[in-house]
Enzyme design. Structure first.
Site, PDB file in Angstrom:
ATOM      1  N   GLU A   1     -22.948  40.552  36.072  1.00 16.78           N
ATOM      2  CA  GLU A   1     -24.341  42.366  36.267  1.00 16.78           C
ATOM      3  C   GLU A   1     -23.612  43.075  35.698  1.00 16.78           C
ATOM      4  O   GLU A   1     -22.745  43.407  35.963  1.00 16.78           O
ATOM      5  CB  GLU A   1     -24.696  41.684  37.773  1.00 16.78           C
ATOM      6  CG  GLU A   1     -25.427  43.396  37.418  1.00 16.78           C
ATOM      7  CD  GLU A   1     -27.007  42.702  38.910  1.00 16.78           C
ATOM      8  OE1 GLU A   1     -26.239  41.949  39.273  1.00 16.78           O
ATOM      9  OE2 GLU A   1     -27.505  43.820  38.909  1.00 16.78           O
TER      10      GLU A   1
ATOM     11  N   SER B   1     -32.308  40.902  46.338  1.00 15.43           N
ATOM     12  CA  SER B   1     -33.066  42.109  45.379  1.00 15.43           C
ATOM     13  C   SER B   1     -34.670  41.706  46.099  1.00 15.43           C
ATOM     14  O   SER B   1     -35.566  42.467  45.643  1.00 15.43           O
ATOM     15  CB  SER B   1     -33.634  41.717  44.422  1.00 15.43           C
ATOM     16  OG  SER B   1     -33.765  40.101  43.459  1.00 15.43           O
TER      17      SER B   1
HETATM   18  O1  KIV Z   1     -30.803  39.627  44.388  1.00 23.22           O
HETATM   19  C1  KIV Z   1     -30.995  39.315  42.861  1.00 23.22           C
HETATM   20  O2  KIV Z   1     -32.063  39.438  41.523  1.00 23.22           O
HETATM   21  C2  KIV Z   1     -29.142  38.671  42.077  1.00 23.22           C
HETATM   22  C3  KIV Z   1     -29.325  38.259  40.681  1.00 23.22           C
HETATM   23  C4  KIV Z   1     -30.174  40.230  39.828  1.00 23.22           C
HETATM   24  C5  KIV Z   1     -28.349  38.599  39.741  1.00 23.22           C
HETATM   25  O3  KIV Z   1     -28.169  39.603  43.120  1.00 23.22           O
END
Ligand code: KIV
Length: 276
Positions: free
Chosen positions: A183, A46
């Site tokens: 998720e 993310s």
């Molecule tokens: O990349 C991320 O932050 C994630 C989480 C949302 C689980 O994979």
């Protein structure tokens, strides 16, 4: 205090104690997350959305992830740091997946890795575990599959995809993954999965019955101006506070009121006199 280990995480499920996980991407934030006593820090891909400004996570590279993992692991003393394997780092071959997982440990300083996918990832996960690297699974609305899903759509709503989710969770359990992120799945389905498998489930957009919870830190601190999903709770709203501080800085510098006397350094007057 000893660092949180895979054994600590497994024990928490047995003791019915909730597991806490948050993302972090830099030294200062990771230091605060660690000091707050959060069990696991995820250097999530993310990163692509909230730090690098991409539309999705697909452009994030191994080098991006290693760079940010190093910053996070320099700060984390107690939390387990999990490096998130980016798109294409574990898809091409099992050998490449092991090599890339190893980079998170050897170069990034992480204690574990996370990768997206269920039954189709079992061989890859087993090979990474053979290299003594603990693995976190991730199923449901897996963001790296956005193009295949045709958007960010909640998964497991119909019978077929609900069955797939349960099967994938069981496959991850049997692969040796020590926990699994769920998720974007309905609350009752996440509850069922949590009851069906012996390894902990960490929810995000998966309701209140998972063994633990993860959120993207920029979302829960109210620091991200992009789309915020319904499942996010803003535990504070820093964006207006930061804006106020930035505007205050601009106006004080422009008005000449910052820096003031107390922000400067002194020197001996005779040194200054001898200059002329
Ligand atoms: O990349 C991320 O932050 C994630 C989480 C949302 C689980 O994979």
């Amino acid at each position: 205090m000893a660092r949180i280990s895979t054994a600590t995480i497994r024990e928490k499920k047995l003791k019915n104690e909730k597991i806490t996980m948050l993302t972090a991407y830099d030294y200062s934030m990771a230091a605060m997350v660690d000091e707050a006593g959060i069990d696991m820090i995820l250097v999530g891909d993310s990163l692509g959305n909230v730090v690098l400004g991409y539309e999705n996570t697909l452009s994030v590279t191994m080098n991006d992830m290693i760079h940010h993992s190093r910053a996070v692991t320099r700060a984390a003393r107690n939390a387990m740091v999990v490096g998130d394997m980016p798109f294409l780092s574990y898809h091409v071959s099992v050998k490449e997946a092991v090599r890339n997982a190893g980079r998170f440990i050897q170069e990034g300083g992480c204690q574990a890795v996370k990768l997206e996918g269920g039954a189709e990832r079992v061989n890859t996960i087993k090979a990474i575990l053979d290299a003594q690297i603990p693995v976190v699974g991730h199923i449901g609305l897996t963001p790296q599959s956005v193009n295949q899903f045709g958007g960010f759509k909640i998964q497991g709503k119909d019978l077929e995809s609900a069955k797939k989710l349960v099967n994938d969770a069981k496959a991850l359990e049997s692969s040796g993954a020590f926990c699994v992120v769920l998720e974007g799945v309905p609350t009752v389905l996440a509850k069922k999965v949590t009851e069906e498998i012996s390894i902990p489930t960490i929810g995000i957009g998966a309701g209140q019955y998972c063994d633990g919870q993860v959120l993207v830190i920029n979302d829960m601190l109210g620091m991200f101006k992009g789309h915020i999903p319904k499942f996010v709770k803003k535990f504070t709203n820093l964006e207006p506070l930061i804006m106020e501080a930035l505007k205050g800085y601009k106006s004080e510098v422009e008005a000449g009121t910052f820096p003031a006397e107390e922000h400067g350094y002194t020197m001996k007057e005779e040194v200054l006199e001898r200059l002329y």
